[in-house]
Enzyme design. Structure first.
Site, mmCIF file in Angstrom:
data_model
loop_
_atom_site.group_PDB
_atom_site.id
_atom_site.type_symbol
_atom_site.label_atom_id
_atom_site.label_comp_id
_atom_site.label_asym_id
_atom_site.label_seq_id
_atom_site.Cartn_x
_atom_site.Cartn_y
_atom_site.Cartn_z
ATOM 1 N N CYS A 211 43.473 11.621 6.289
ATOM 2 C CA CYS A 211 43.447 11.052 4.937
ATOM 3 C C CYS A 211 44.565 11.647 4.089
ATOM 4 O O CYS A 211 44.631 12.862 3.883
ATOM 5 C CB CYS A 211 42.102 11.315 4.279
ATOM 6 S SG CYS A 211 42.011 10.729 2.569
ATOM 7 N N TYR B 192 46.176 -0.855 1.416
ATOM 8 C CA TYR B 192 45.253 0.148 1.947
ATOM 9 C C TYR B 192 44.148 -0.518 2.760
ATOM 10 O O TYR B 192 43.805 -0.068 3.860
ATOM 11 C CB TYR B 192 44.667 0.950 0.789
ATOM 12 C CG TYR B 192 43.650 1.985 1.196
ATOM 13 C CD1 TYR B 192 44.047 3.146 1.850
ATOM 14 C CD2 TYR B 192 42.300 1.819 0.903
ATOM 15 C CE1 TYR B 192 43.119 4.111 2.219
ATOM 16 C CE2 TYR B 192 41.364 2.776 1.264
ATOM 17 C CZ TYR B 192 41.785 3.921 1.926
ATOM 18 O OH TYR B 192 40.860 4.878 2.289
ATOM 19 N N GLU C 20 48.252 6.749 7.923
ATOM 20 C CA GLU C 20 48.480 7.272 6.582
ATOM 21 C C GLU C 20 49.397 8.489 6.684
ATOM 22 O O GLU C 20 49.139 9.404 7.464
ATOM 23 C CB GLU C 20 47.151 7.678 5.931
ATOM 24 C CG GLU C 20 46.222 6.506 5.665
ATOM 25 C CD GLU C 20 44.972 6.913 4.899
ATOM 26 O OE1 GLU C 20 44.932 8.037 4.360
ATOM 27 O OE2 GLU C 20 44.041 6.098 4.843
ATOM 28 N N ASP D 109 36.797 10.799 9.786
ATOM 29 C CA ASP D 109 37.651 9.637 9.527
ATOM 30 C C ASP D 109 38.167 9.123 10.883
ATOM 31 O O ASP D 109 38.941 9.806 11.558
ATOM 32 C CB ASP D 109 38.825 10.008 8.625
ATOM 33 C CG ASP D 109 38.381 10.417 7.231
ATOM 34 O OD1 ASP D 109 37.390 9.827 6.737
ATOM 35 O OD2 ASP D 109 38.999 11.305 6.639
ATOM 36 N N TYR E 211 44.255 7.281 10.970
ATOM 37 C CA TYR E 211 44.073 8.713 10.756
ATOM 38 C C TYR E 211 44.674 9.552 11.875
ATOM 39 O O TYR E 211 44.409 10.746 11.962
ATOM 40 C CB TYR E 211 42.587 9.036 10.611
ATOM 41 C CG TYR E 211 41.938 8.311 9.451
ATOM 42 C CD1 TYR E 211 42.299 8.604 8.141
ATOM 43 C CD2 TYR E 211 40.988 7.313 9.670
ATOM 44 C CE1 TYR E 211 41.728 7.930 7.076
ATOM 45 C CE2 TYR E 211 40.405 6.635 8.609
ATOM 46 C CZ TYR E 211 40.782 6.945 7.314
ATOM 47 O OH TYR E 211 40.222 6.272 6.271
ATOM 48 N N CYS F 49 38.379 15.088 0.108
ATOM 49 C CA CYS F 49 39.464 15.716 0.858
ATOM 50 C C CYS F 49 38.923 16.080 2.231
ATOM 51 O O CYS F 49 38.088 16.979 2.360
ATOM 52 C CB CYS F 49 39.982 16.964 0.143
ATOM 53 S SG CYS F 49 41.245 17.851 1.093
ATOM 54 N N CYS G 207 49.838 28.813 13.802
ATOM 55 C CA CYS G 207 51.003 28.278 14.478
ATOM 56 C C CYS G 207 52.073 29.362 14.545
ATOM 57 O O CYS G 207 52.430 29.924 13.503
ATOM 58 C CB CYS G 207 51.540 27.047 13.767
ATOM 59 S SG CYS G 207 52.984 26.313 14.551
#
Length: 217
Positions: free
Chosen positions: A52, A83, A95, A130, A135, A198, A207
């Site tokens: 998202c 959208y 997205e 999602d 996504y 969110c 990472c």
């Protein structure tokens, strides 16, 4: 319906879209800088898909050295999709967030580190709850240097994920195609709607960019 949303459509089966761009904000809601430029000379652009785009954009606009961010659709076939059209899975787009940054203040590698650590790149056509092609995790590179850096970072992060018992990275790394700005109400969404949804969440695995990218797993 779910299987259709998690399978990329064939180009000739994608929705037709439209010739005219969608109406969007002219300036960023937080910084007031122009979404579409002009941007300062020497600044560079990156494009990332992490689920998202509301939460993703906020991650990047907060980073020092990022000039301006915007949200949009890329990686598919339908020109200027809405959208609602993108959410059907019939445009092929995911997205994404477009990040314009000052390479003298923040490197592409540092943006990649934020990318990998702030979502789960092993989930295929979804991000958490999602679900769908819209996504999927993606890096759309603007030049060969970005491609090489993205692939090296992926390999380094895969080593870290493997050591942590996580799965295989499914992130799409591909040349950037057309980027279509999303509608105005999506731009800077979590600044306009502080209590808004969110869905962003990382794996908790660091990472190793900047601490030995390219070391053996």
């Amino acid at each position: 319906m779910l299987s259709q949303k998690t399978t990329m459509p064939a180009p000739d089966a994608a929705l037709p879209g439209r010739a005219a761009p969608l109406h969007t904000d002219e300036v960023h809601f937080v910084s007031g800088r122009p979404l579409k430029g002009p941007h300062p000379e020497g600044f560079q652009t990156a494009i990332f898909g992490m689920g998202c785009f509301w939460g993703v954009e906020r991650i990047f606009w907060q980073l020092p050295g990022v000039w301006v961010t915007s949200v949009g659709y890329s990686g598919g076939y339908t020109p200027n999709p809405t959208y609602e059209e993108t959410c059907t899975g019939r445009t092929g787009h995911t997205e994404v967030v477009q990040v314009v940054f000052n390479p003298a203040e923040i490197s592409y590698g540092e943006l990649l580190k934020a990318f990998w650590e702030n979502h789960d790149p092993t989930q295929g056509m979804r991000q958490g709850n999602d679900i769908g092609t819209t996504y999927r995790s993606a890096i759309y590179y603007l030049n060969e240097a970005q491609k090489a850096e993205a692939e090296a970072a992926r390999d380094a992060y895969q080593g870290a994920l493997t050591r942590a018992g996580r799965g295989e990275i499914t992130t799409e790394i591909a040349p950037a195609g057309p980027y279509y700005f999303a509608e105005d109400y999506h731009q800077g969404y979590l600044a306009k709607n502080p209590a808004g949804y969110c869905g962003i969440g990382g794996t908790g695995v660091t990472c190793p960019i900047g601490v030995g990218v390219g070391v053996e797993a």
